[in-house]
Design an enzyme around this catalytic site. Structure first.
Site: not given
Ligand SMILES: *Cc1c(COP(=O)(O)O)cnc(C)c1O
Length: 396
Positions: A184, A212, A243
């Site tokens: 990310s 992502h 996301k």
């Molecule tokens: C954002 C993210 C999460 C968490 O996801 P949510 O649905 O916002 O709890 C988990 N793993 C990675 C790699 C992320 O970027």
């Protein structure tokens, strides 16, 4: 005498944050998460959301959410193992499995929760978790909840991964290799084909957190596994529904055996109420939309390429990104934060990311381009980047 209720030990720590200059208030968003927003009372172009496809405020998702509320109410009323498993939760898992081209899917209340619940459920004492050093915090926490031993390999370093596997193969029963699908902070993609090869060579399992990558990579956003054509060779394929999908939730896609086991031992399934109907209704609609057309992911990639090219031409360092995540690397921590602040003053919101989230001296603002941005908005953002870049001598 100070009372224990004054929480002085926390006040001291908060003061330390202030001294280090890292104390902050939460920015306040007025209205929906869109390409242009009002943040802290100021109208700005939003280059900081994970709303990749513009689904968070999409009319079709909102309509589906309202319909689900009318039929099912606002809450599931219980954990899934008791009486909170509605037919729409089952429908969601079926459509997710189909979309992901896997046998089955298990839905959790968030991506974070999914990692926290799954990693501990599928590993035990006598196993080893092998994790990329840049993996997400929820993977780190998930691994901490496991009784297995843990070790990390250098970011995307396949020689190091192989060394770790070779040295440890005989010492452990099961080995689980965990990687983010897309990292990310830099937007680089995991070397999944090589990871899978190594995993098969050393008889290890693979676990990809595609937060992502889902809704971004692969055919119409089917994710990193689909992008590389590795179906059936990655054991646990994790995605978020918060996301690109625009709502909330997380899931594991994989085998029926995985789903059966998590039904019994995924602690958030047993001990936390299932997703609310509105969320489930909206997510099902989002997945249907992605199965109907690639127009959303096409627009996302088109916008990302457009924006990245323009910034690159101006002379900004956009790092090794292979995805719509576009870091603009500034280096110095204070300068990075000043850059972000000045961009905001001129009308672009892009958050500064510095040590310890990224290594010292690699401070950056991280631009998240979405399908919801118009070319005109991206052009305006690029103009502002150019102005501030020149003003601060980042650009010549
Ligand atoms: C954002 C993210 C999460 C968490 O996801 P949510 O649905 O916002 O709890 C988990 N793993 C990675 C790699 C992320 O970027």
């Amino acid at each position: 005498m100070s009372s224990v209720h004054e929480l002085n030990f926390l006040k001291e720590k908060i003061n330390e944050l202030k001294e280090q200059g890292v104390y902050r208030k939460l920015p306040v968003l007025e209205g929906a998460n869109e390409a242009e927003i009002i943040l802290d009372g100021k109208k700005v172009i939003n280059l900081s959301s994970n709303n990749y496809l513009g689904f968070a405020n999409h009319p079709r998702l909102k309509k589906a959410a309202k319909e689900a509320v009318e039929k099912y109410g606002v809450g599931a009323g219980a954990v899934r193992t008791i009486v909170g498993n509605m037919d729409i939760h089952e429908e969601l898992e079926e459509i997710l499995a189909k979309f992901k081209r896997e046998e089955a899917a298990m839905v959790f209340q968030s991506g974070f929760n999914c990692n926290a619940g799954t990693i501990q459920a599928i590993t035990q004492k006598g196993d080893l978790i092998v994790s990329d050093e840049l993996n997400h915090a929820s993977i780190i926490d998930g691994a901490r909840l496991s009784k297995a031993d843990k070790t990390i390999y250098k970011h995307s370093d396949m020689n190091h991964l192989e060394k770790v596997l070779k040295e440890n193969r005989d010492k452990y029963k099961n080995i689980l290799i965990i990687t983010d699908g897309v990292f990310s902070m830099d937007g680089d993609i995991a070397k999944l084909p090589e990871i899978v090869e190594l995993a098969e060579k050393y008889e290890a399992m693979t676990y990809v957190d595609d937060a992502h990558g889902s809704g971004v990579l692969g055919e119409s956003g089917r994710g990193t596994v689909d992008h590389f054509g590795l179906h059936g060779r990655v054991d646990f394929s994790i995605g978020t529904l918060s996301k690109a999908i625009g709502v909330i939730g997380g899931y594991v896609a994989g085998s029926k055996t995985m789903q059966e086991w998590l039904n019994h031992r995924g602690r958030p399934i047993l001990f936390s109420t299932s997703l609310p109907p509105a969320a489930v209704g909206a997510i099902i609609e989002a997945i249907k939309m992605l199965m109907e057309t690639t127009e959303f992911t096409d627009r996302l990639w088109d916008n990302a390429k457009y924006f990245k090219e323009k910034l690159g031409k101006l002379g900004f360092d956009t790092g090794n990104s292979q995805t719509p995540i576009t870091p603009v690397i500034i280096g110095d921590e204070a300068k990075t934060m000043e850059f972000s602040r000045k961009l905001f003053e001129k009308g672009v919101f892009v958050s500064g990311i510095v040590y310890p989230t990224v290594p010292k001296g690699t401070g950056r603002v991280r631009c998240m381009v979405t399908a919801g941005h118009t070319k005109e908005q991206l052009d305006r953002a690029v103009d502002i980047f150019e102005k501030v870049g020149k003003e601060m001598n980042i650009l010549k």
